[in-house]
Design an enzyme around this catalytic site. Sequence first.
Site, PDB file in Angstrom:
ATOM      1  N   TRP A 101      -0.744  -1.110  10.218  1.00 18.10           N
ATOM      2  CA  TRP A 101      -0.564  -1.730   8.898  1.00 18.10           C
ATOM      3  C   TRP A 101      -0.747  -3.236   8.980  1.00 18.10           C
ATOM      4  CZ3 TRP A 101      -1.555   1.629   5.567  1.00 18.10           C
ATOM      5  CH2 TRP A 101      -1.063   2.927   5.655  1.00 18.10           C
ATOM      6  N   ASP A 171       5.991  -7.360   5.350  1.00 20.95           N
ATOM      7  CA  ASP A 171       5.841  -6.005   4.814  1.00 20.95           C
ATOM      8  C   ASP A 171       7.040  -5.196   5.310  1.00 20.95           C
ATOM      9  OD1 ASP A 171       5.212  -3.355   4.315  1.00 20.95           O
ATOM     10  OD2 ASP A 171       3.243  -3.395   5.290  1.00 20.95           O
ATOM     11  N   LYS A 195       8.584   5.052   1.075  1.00 14.57           N
ATOM     12  CA  LYS A 195       9.207   5.359   2.362  1.00 14.57           C
ATOM     13  C   LYS A 195      10.721   5.485   2.192  1.00 14.57           C
ATOM     14  CE  LYS A 195       5.070   4.852   3.791  1.00 14.57           C
ATOM     15  NZ  LYS A 195       4.348   3.764   4.409  1.00 14.57           N
TER      16      LYS A 195
HETATM   17  C1  LIG Z   1       2.967   3.237   4.284  1.00 19.39           C
HETATM   18  C2  LIG Z   1       2.836   1.819   4.625  1.00 19.39           C
HETATM   19  C3  LIG Z   1       1.866   1.003   4.018  1.00 19.39           C
HETATM   20  C4  LIG Z   1       0.848   1.534   3.037  1.00 19.39           C
HETATM   21  O1  LIG Z   1       1.445   1.890   1.833  1.00 19.39           O
HETATM   22  P1  LIG Z   1       0.567   2.356   0.587  1.00 19.39           P
HETATM   23  O2  LIG Z   1       1.569   2.351  -0.519  1.00 19.39           O
HETATM   24  O3  LIG Z   1       0.032   3.696   0.909  1.00 19.39           O
HETATM   25  O4  LIG Z   1      -0.503   1.351   0.383  1.00 19.39           O
HETATM   26  C5  LIG Z   1       1.828  -0.329   4.368  1.00 19.39           C
HETATM   27  N1  LIG Z   1       2.688  -0.843   5.252  1.00 19.39           N
HETATM   28  C6  LIG Z   1       3.630  -0.083   5.853  1.00 19.39           C
HETATM   29  C7  LIG Z   1       4.564  -0.702   6.840  1.00 19.39           C
HETATM   30  C8  LIG Z   1       3.736   1.265   5.550  1.00 19.39           C
HETATM   31  O5  LIG Z   1       4.653   2.021   6.173  1.00 19.39           O
END
Ligand SMILES: *Cc1c(COP(=O)(O)O)cnc(C)c1O
Length: 360
Positions: A101, A171, A195
Amino acid sequence: MARVYNFSAGPAVLPEEVLKEAAAEMLDYNGTGMSVMEMSHRSKAYQQIIDDAEKDLRELMNIPDNYKVLFLQGGASQQFAMIPMNLMKNKKAAYIITGQWAKKAYQEAQKYGDAKAVASSADKTFSYIPDCSDLDIDDDTDYVYICENNTIYGTKYKELPNTKGKILVSDVSSCFLSEPVDVTKYGVIYGGVQKNIGPAGVVIVIIREDLITEDVLPGTPTMLQYKTHADNGSMYNTPPCYGIYICGKVFKWIKKQGGLEAMKERNEKKAKILYDFLDSSKLFKGTVVPKDRSLMNVPFVTGNEELDAKFVKEAKEAGFENLKGHRTVGGMRASIYNAMPIEGVEKLVEFMKKFEAENM
Ligand SMILES: *Cc1c(COP(=O)(O)O)cnc(C)c1O
């Protein structure tokens, strides 16, 4: 009705209480005679829902008044572009590469300016968090970017990087609301909600007010400017109404559990059950350096691919779903987000012990 123990990395398990409440309100939300899905986002009832969601999130995370909370669309991945478009005033940023990511965000940022990788743990398959105490950060760097909890590899920063006074962008998709955070240490905290908080599609951005300006990269679409959404209370256009409503319910659920301190305590307890077993097992082993282990995503392997596949299959038959590791790394991964009950982890470990006894 049989609910399984769902160890999915995302979209992931949500609190049963929240799902039941949403089900009860499906046809008639609070006497309105309609579902939240059918409601105008300009209605009084919906304004109350989004206002309450923001208020509860602010309370949970202790968000200072000089930060805006935005409920946006496009998932976490859309932020990979929005961040450089809005923050790269000098067209320079530093990225720490701790997994897929972070790497995707870094690659996207390269389209907009000089994104520099200042640290990486790629040399050991992202099984640790690199030392970030003395990074090579240029004076005119606009921000330092991290992925705080690495969903795929199961690592987590236990200490934030030394950004040398630059803005920290993080993030937190897979550790959102899993423990208390000091918001003042960040310029931007953002995460996709699927998540740990709600249904996919919503991304929450917590951004310091002075970073919201009209001075964005030329050509930045209206919809991708933080200012557009900040000036309009996340309602410049139709927001992801239903998703925000579920997020709001999860915020209330976390408050009822005792807030982020209580979540942290519970999450540590759950993770310890699993890590302690992995450390003592002769068959299974964790793949992450112990000091950098995530409380949310726990990858592990047997060391034998066939046995891994057998485990995933038999676990599924026993009611433990989505234990297969990410397609890029193999093995297993148990995601044990806020809504995973302690019994789920205890029963998983019981099952792993039984599997070990039968396959050693
Ligand atoms: C799942 C995830 C993403 C991507 O998320 P989307 O909503 O599918 O774009 C980005 N960063 C992390 C840390 C993630 O776990």
